[in-house]
Design a protein around this motif. Structure first.
Motif, PDB file in Angstrom:
ATOM      1  N   MET A   1       0.665  -1.032  -0.068  1.00 42.43           N
ATOM      2  CA  MET A   1      -0.223   0.000  -0.024  1.00 42.43           C
ATOM      3  C   MET A   1       0.622   1.537   0.167  1.00 42.43           C
ATOM      4  N   VAL A   2       0.347   2.229  -0.605  1.00 44.17           N
ATOM      5  CA  VAL A   2       1.287   3.556  -0.962  1.00 44.17           C
ATOM      6  C   VAL A   2       0.890   4.703   0.334  1.00 44.17           C
ATOM      7  N   GLU A   3       2.126   5.427   1.080  1.00 36.81           N
ATOM      8  CA  GLU A   3       1.652   6.033   1.511  1.00 36.81           C
ATOM      9  C   GLU A   3       0.177   7.408   1.549  1.00 36.81           C
ATOM     10  N   SER A   4      -0.717   7.302  -0.012  1.00 35.36           N
ATOM     11  CA  SER A   4      -1.365   8.230  -0.009  1.00 35.36           C
ATOM     12  C   SER A   4      -2.892   7.382   0.620  1.00 35.36           C
ATOM     13  N   GLU A   5      -2.640   5.930   1.159  1.00 33.27           N
ATOM     14  CA  GLU A   5      -3.554   5.548   1.887  1.00 33.27           C
ATOM     15  C   GLU A   5      -4.160   5.137   3.029  1.00 33.27           C
ATOM     16  N   THR A   6      -2.823   5.975   4.070  1.00 25.66           N
ATOM     17  CA  THR A   6      -2.777   5.764   5.384  1.00 25.66           C
ATOM     18  C   THR A   6      -4.307   6.207   5.661  1.00 25.66           C
ATOM     19  N   GLN A   7      -4.718   6.623   5.213  1.00 27.60           N
ATOM     20  CA  GLN A   7      -6.765   7.736   5.188  1.00 27.60           C
ATOM     21  C   GLN A   7      -7.996   5.770   5.267  1.00 27.60           C
ATOM     22  N   LYS A   8      -6.890   4.772   4.489  1.00 23.42           N
ATOM     23  CA  LYS A   8      -8.204   4.100   4.495  1.00 23.42           C
ATOM     24  C   LYS A   8      -8.404   2.735   5.920  1.00 23.42           C
ATOM     25  N   ILE A   9      -7.372   3.227   5.991  1.00 21.72           N
ATOM     26  CA  ILE A   9      -6.750   1.980   7.399  1.00 21.72           C
ATOM     27  C   ILE A   9      -6.996   2.830   8.451  1.00 21.72           C
ATOM     28  N   THR A  10      -7.868   2.823   9.727  1.00 22.78           N
ATOM     29  CA  THR A  10      -8.074   3.462  10.489  1.00 22.78           C
ATOM     30  C   THR A  10      -8.007   2.374  11.810  1.00 22.78           C
ATOM     31  N   ILE A  11      -7.008   2.618  12.789  1.00 23.54           N
ATOM     32  CA  ILE A  11      -6.902   1.812  13.835  1.00 23.54           C
ATOM     33  C   ILE A  11      -7.244   2.862  15.145  1.00 23.54           C
ATOM     34  N   ILE A  12      -7.944   1.760  15.850  1.00 22.74           N
ATOM     35  CA  ILE A  12      -8.986   2.700  16.774  1.00 22.74           C
ATOM     36  C   ILE A  12      -8.536   1.738  18.337  1.00 22.74           C
ATOM     37  N   ASP A  13      -7.490   2.786  19.340  1.00 23.89           N
ATOM     38  CA  ASP A  13      -7.106   1.967  20.097  1.00 23.89           C
ATOM     39  C   ASP A  13      -7.533   2.333  21.629  1.00 23.89           C
ATOM     40  N   SER A  14      -7.786   2.232  22.131  1.00 23.23           N
ATOM     41  CA  SER A  14      -8.447   2.576  24.089  1.00 23.23           C
ATOM     42  C   SER A  14      -8.969   1.624  24.438  1.00 23.23           C
TER      43      SER A  14
ATOM     44  N   CYS B   1     -10.951  -2.348  15.208  1.00 18.92           N
ATOM     45  CA  CYS B   1     -10.830  -1.709  17.340  1.00 18.92           C
ATOM     46  C   CYS B   1     -10.224  -2.709  18.181  1.00 18.92           C
ATOM     47  N   THR B   2      -9.556  -1.941  19.141  1.00  8.82           N
ATOM     48  CA  THR B   2      -8.368  -3.037  19.955  1.00  8.82           C
ATOM     49  C   THR B   2      -7.613  -2.268  21.211  1.00  8.82           C
ATOM     50  N   TYR B   3      -7.186  -2.311  21.930  1.00  6.66           N
ATOM     51  CA  TYR B   3      -6.047  -1.784  22.640  1.00  6.66           C
ATOM     52  C   TYR B   3      -4.427  -2.352  22.822  1.00  6.66           C
ATOM     53  N   LEU B   4      -3.578  -1.413  22.744  1.00 13.93           N
ATOM     54  CA  LEU B   4      -2.400  -1.957  22.788  1.00 13.93           C
ATOM     55  C   LEU B   4      -1.578  -2.443  21.845  1.00 13.93           C
ATOM     56  N   TRP B   5      -2.287  -1.708  20.771  1.00 13.03           N
ATOM     57  CA  TRP B   5      -2.071  -1.939  18.581  1.00 13.03           C
ATOM     58  C   TRP B   5      -0.359  -1.987  18.875  1.00 13.03           C
ATOM     59  N   ASN B   6       0.594  -0.875  19.667  1.00 19.86           N
ATOM     60  CA  ASN B   6       1.664  -1.344  19.295  1.00 19.86           C
ATOM     61  C   ASN B   6       2.085  -2.519  19.853  1.00 19.86           C
ATOM     62  N   GLY B   7       1.341  -3.420  20.795  1.00 18.61           N
ATOM     63  CA  GLY B   7       2.104  -4.945  20.752  1.00 18.61           C
ATOM     64  C   GLY B   7       1.646  -5.258  20.051  1.00 18.61           C
ATOM     65  N   SER B   8       0.768  -5.665  19.426  1.00 20.69           N
ATOM     66  CA  SER B   8      -0.156  -6.703  18.926  1.00 20.69           C
ATOM     67  C   SER B   8       0.539  -7.318  17.710  1.00 20.69           C
ATOM     68  N   ILE B   9       0.810  -8.827  17.359  1.00 23.95           N
ATOM     69  CA  ILE B   9       0.996  -9.380  16.044  1.00 23.95           C
ATOM     70  C   ILE B   9       0.000  -8.688  14.732  1.00 23.95           C
ATOM     71  N   GLN B  10      -0.556  -8.149  14.783  1.00 24.55           N
ATOM     72  CA  GLN B  10      -1.147  -7.516  13.488  1.00 24.55           C
ATOM     73  C   GLN B  10      -0.060  -6.499  13.476  1.00 24.55           C
ATOM     74  N   LYS B  11      -0.314  -5.598  14.556  1.00 29.36           N
ATOM     75  CA  LYS B  11       0.820  -4.807  14.308  1.00 29.36           C
ATOM     76  C   LYS B  11       2.566  -4.819  13.081  1.00 29.36           C
TER      77      LYS B  11
END
Length: 429
Positions: free
Chosen positions: A1-14, A208-218
Motif C-alpha cells: 500500500m502506498v502512503e496516500s492510502e493511510t486514511q483507508k485504515i484506521t486503528i482505534i486504540d482505546s 478496534c483494539t487496545y495496545l496496538w503497538n504490542g499486537s502481532i497485527q501491527k
C-alpha cells in the motif's frame, strides 16, 4: 500500500469499555446508512449484539451449504454482513475476488490472528516432503508457491490429494517459510500469513483494539508496509493516539484492582520470581519442563495449593465468582477446589460472559510464540514482547466485572507480569 492510502485504515486504540463498539455502531455504521458493511467480530454473541444494534438489516452467514459459500452469496448481493474472526481467517480466493468487485467498509473488533505457525495435521516431515518432491517452492521473499509445472507433469493439471490445503494457501500467498538465524529458509516450518491483499479490498477499514503497538497485527502491517492512521477515542470522538491521554483512566482502573502482595507469612508470589535456574517462571516452556519430570510436578502442585489458598483464605469469594487461567495443556495440574469451573482461556477476548467474576488468578507469564518472534525478526520487524504480554493480560482481566468499573481481586504470581501491570498504571510502558 502506498502512503496516500493511510486514511483507508484506521486503528482505534482505546481501553476496553471506553465505547469503541458504541462509536462504530452509532457513528460509523448507523451514521452511514448508504454504505455496506462487513463486521468481523470475535464471537457469535458479539455478532448477535451488533446485529441487534445496527439499524439496517444485517445478515450472518448460514451453515448451509457452508458458511464460506453463504458469505460469498451475501457479498454478491451487497448485504450488510456480521461474521466471526474464524470465518474470515479461512477466506478463499473466490471470496477475495467477490470483494474486489464490491464496495464495503470493513470493521474488525479486536485484532485478527494474522500470523501463526502452520500445522493443520502436517508434521515437519510432511513439510520437507512437499519441498523435496517439488510440489511447492519458496520465492525470494519466502512465500511458498505451488509448482504448476510439477502438478501438470504428474497429475495433468488436475491435482486433488493430501496437499490440497497447501495448494489453496499457495494460491493466496498465505504461506511463508521460516527464515533461520543464518538467513537460510527452513525446510520444516511453515508460517501461515493472512492474505494481506484483503485489507486493500475496502473503501474504509476500522480495527478496534487496545495496545496496538504490542499486537502481532501491527508487526504484520509493518512487515507488509500497510499504511494506517493510529487513533483513539476521547469523549466519543476520534483523536490521534496519545497514551498520556488515558493515564488518568489507567490510574482509575488500577485502583480497582486489589493486587495480592506477599507478607512474611504468605509467600504465594515466590514461585513467580526469576532466578538463575528459573529465568522465565510460569512461561509455557517452564510449564512444559515442570510437567515432564517428577520433581517438576512439585512446582505444579505448589501452584495449585497457592491458588486454592488464595481463593479460599484471602479472596474468600464464592466459587461462581472466581476465574483463573493457565496454558490449556497444564490445566489438569493446577485446577482445584473453589475455582475448577472458573477456567477462562488466557486468549479470551470480546466476551461479556464473565462479567460477574470478582476474584482472578492469572497463573502464567505470557510470551509470543518463539517461532513468530524469529519470523518477524527475520523480516526486520521487532515485536514488543512486554507490550504483547501486557495486552493479553489486560484483555483477560477485562473479562471480569472490572469492565463495569467494579473492584476485583487479582492473584498474579509472575513477577514480570506484576511489574508490567504496575508500569502500565504509571504510564511507563
Amino acid at each position: 500500500m502506498v502512503e496516500s492510502e493511510t486514511q483507508k485504515i484506521t486503528i482505534i486504540d482505546s481501553i476496553m469499555g471506553t465505547g469503541k463498539s458504541t462509536f462504530m455502531i452509532e457513528k460509523i455504521i448507523n451514521g452511514n446508512p448508504k454504505q455496506h458493511f462487513l463486521c468481523v467480530l470475535p464471537s457469535l454473541n458479539e455478532c448477535t449484539r451488533y446485529s441487534q444494534s445496527i439499524e439496517a438489516t444485517t445478515y450472518e452467514p448460514e451453515t448451509r451449504p457452508s458458511k464460506s459459500i453463504d458469505l460469498q452469496r451475501l457479498i454478491a448481493k451487497n448485504r450488510n454482513i456480521v461474521t466471526t474472526h474464524a470465518l474470515i481467517q479461512n477466506i478463499d480466493k473466490t471470496t477475495i475476488d467477490l470483494l474486489k468487485e464490491s464496495d464495503y467498509t470493513l470493521i474488525i473488533d479486536e485484532c485478527l490472528d494474522v500470523v501463526h505457525e502452520y500445522k493443520n495435521k502436517f508434521s515437519k516431515s510432511d513439510v520437507k516432503s512437499i519441498l523435496h518432491d517439488g510440489y511447492a517452492y519458496p520465492n525470494e521473499q519466502g512465500f511458498l508457491l505451488w509448482n504448476t509445472e510439477r502438478e501438470q507433469e504428474i497429475f495433468g493439471n488436475n491435482y486433488s490429494g493430501r496437499w490440497d490445503d497447501i495448494k489453496r494457501l499457495c494460491d493466496l500467498q498465505a504461506l511463508m517459510c521460516l527464515r533461520k538465524k543464518d538467513g537460510s529458509l527452513s525446510n520444516d516450518v511453515l508460517i501461515w500469513n493472512f492474505p494481506v491483499t484483503f485489507f486493500s479490498l475496502f473503501s474504509k477499514c476500522y480495527i478496534c483494539t487496545y495496545l496496538w503497538n504490542g499486537s502481532i497485527q501491527k508487526a504484520y502491517f509493518d512487515m507488509h508496509k500497510v499504511a494506517y492512521q493510529h487513533m483513539t477515542l476521547s469523549d466519543g470522538k476520534l483523536i490521534t493516539y496519545n497514551p498520556e491521554k488515558e493515564l488518568e483512566l489507567r490510574h482509575h482502573y488500577f485502583g480497582l484492582i486489589n493486587l495480592h502482595e506477599d507478607s512474611p507469612n504468605q509467600k504465594l508470589n515466590e514461585i513467580g520470581i526469576a532466578d538463575d535456574t528459573n529465568r522465565h517462571p510460569l512461561s509455557s516452556s517452564w510449564y512444559k519442563g515442570k510437567s515432564s519430570t517428577e520433581t517438576g510436578h512439585l512446582y505444579l502442585s505448589r501452584i495449585k495449593k497457592n491458588t486454592e489458598n488464595y481463593f479460599k483464605n484471602i479472596a474468600k469469594t464464592k466459587s461462581i465468582e472466581n476465574m483463573y487461567t493457565v496454558y490449556e495443556p497444564y490445566r489438569k495440574y493446577v485446577k482445584g477446589e473453589k475455582y475448577t469451573k472458573g477456567f477462562v482461556p488466557c486468549n479470551a477476548k470480546g466476551t461479556n460472559d464473565y462479567c460477574h467474576k470478582v476474584s482472578l488468578a492469572y497463573l502464567i507469564n505470557f510470551f509470543p510464540p518463539t517461532n513468530i518472534v524469529h519470523f518477524f525478526n527475520s523480516q526486520g520487524v521487532k515485536i514488543s514482547q512486554d507490550l504483547f504480554a501486557l495486552s493479553e493480560l489486560l484483555q483477560w482481566i477485562w473479562r471480569s466485572r472490572i469492565r463495569e468499573r467494579k473492584s476485583i481481586n487479582l492473584y498474579l504470581p509472575s513477577q514480570r507480569m506484576r511489574n508490567l501491570l504496575e508500569q502500565w498504571s504509571s504510564g511507563t510502558i
